[in-house]
Design a protein around this motif. Structure first.
Motif, PDB file in Angstrom:
ATOM      1  N   THR A   1      28.369 -23.132  -9.965  1.00  0.00           N
ATOM      2  CA  THR A   1      29.161 -22.490 -11.021  1.00  0.00           C
ATOM      3  C   THR A   1      28.333 -22.345 -12.300  1.00  0.00           C
ATOM      4  OG1 THR A   1      31.148 -23.479 -10.085  1.00  0.00           O
ATOM      5  CG2 THR A   1      31.312 -22.625 -12.340  1.00  0.00           C
TER       6      THR A   1
ATOM      7  N   CYS B   1      25.541 -19.726 -11.830  1.00  0.00           N
ATOM      8  CA  CYS B   1      26.061 -18.351 -11.905  1.00  0.00           C
ATOM      9  C   CYS B   1      26.365 -17.950 -13.345  1.00  0.00           C
ATOM     10  CB  CYS B   1      27.312 -18.208 -11.041  1.00  0.00           C
ATOM     11  SG  CYS B   1      26.954 -18.201  -9.277  1.00  0.00           S
TER      12      CYS B   1
ATOM     13  N   LEU C   1      24.835 -15.892  -5.642  1.00  0.00           N
ATOM     14  CA  LEU C   1      26.181 -15.507  -5.200  1.00  0.00           C
ATOM     15  C   LEU C   1      26.239 -15.287  -3.689  1.00  0.00           C
ATOM     16  CD1 LEU C   1      27.088 -13.161  -8.155  1.00  0.00           C
ATOM     17  CD2 LEU C   1      28.192 -15.333  -7.603  1.00  0.00           C
TER      18      LEU C   1
ATOM     19  N   ILE D   1      31.790 -15.604  -9.076  1.00  0.00           N
ATOM     20  CA  ILE D   1      31.726 -16.665  -8.071  1.00  0.00           C
ATOM     21  C   ILE D   1      33.091 -16.839  -7.392  1.00  0.00           C
ATOM     22  CG2 ILE D   1      32.155 -18.588  -9.675  1.00  0.00           C
ATOM     23  CD1 ILE D   1      30.166 -20.242  -7.972  1.00  0.00           C
TER      24      ILE D   1
END
Length: 185
Positions: free
Chosen positions: A116, A119, A136, A173
């Protein structure tokens, strides 16, 4: 192979560039991940984090402990990419540890957290960057291989991390996780 890595490391150290030195540690970490030496990979990431520590402090508000990406000045954006790569490598290490020890969910949870963050940092730097798309794609692949319970844990950690760090607006995400859930059902 490691002789060449040591040579590169010494060459970058001569330059005294924070980003170059962080890049060396990051690449060494990736090398160790690739050969399966996760402990050495973690050591290299700790070095990378130490090198980037001063540069990273501006990203997090001391008051709220939230990542303040929207306040990053243009001249400081260059740090987002290596920080994102560092978080990506942390995610990979944790997921590899989870693959080895399926009974230890903490590694799955940590991998979700670091994916997380990766991204968010890389997406803010450039959501069209190859590395962002690679992360991703990796998330999609991982989630599609998880059981329903594991997917739920992964997804919940992503949402928790987004909430804790104020990253709710980085939703790509989430879309990838939802796509992987649909594909695996």
């Amino acid at each position: 192979m490691s002789g060449g890595l040591n040579f590169c490391s010494k060459e970058y150290e001569k330059e005294k560039s924070v980003l170059n030195m962080a890049t060396v540690s990051g690449r060494l970490a990736q090398f160790y991940i690739n050969i399966g030496d996760l402990d050495k990979a973690e050591q290299e990431l700790k070095k990378m984090e130490e090198i980037l520590k001063d540069e990273m402090q501006f990203l997090v508000s001391a008051k709220e402990k939230k990542i303040q990406l929207h306040e990053v000045e243009v001249k400081r954006q260059e740090i987002l990419y290596p920080v994102g790569k560092m978080e990506h490598r942390k995610a990979k290490i944790n997921y590899r540890r989870y693959e080895l020890k399926r009974s230890e969910k903490k590694y799955l949870i940590e991998s979700a957290k670091h994916y997380t963050l990766s991204c968010a940092y890389m997406g803010y730097f450039s959501d069209d960057a190859f590395a962002t798309k690679k992360v991703l794609k990796e998330v999609t692949s991982i989630v599609s291989q998880l059981s329903a319970e594991e997917r739920k844990d992964f997804k919940n950690q992503v949402k928790k991390t987004q909430s804790e760090y104020g990253l709710e607006y980085f939703s790509e995400i989430n879309k990838r996780i939802e796509d992987a859930e649909i594909l695996s059902e």
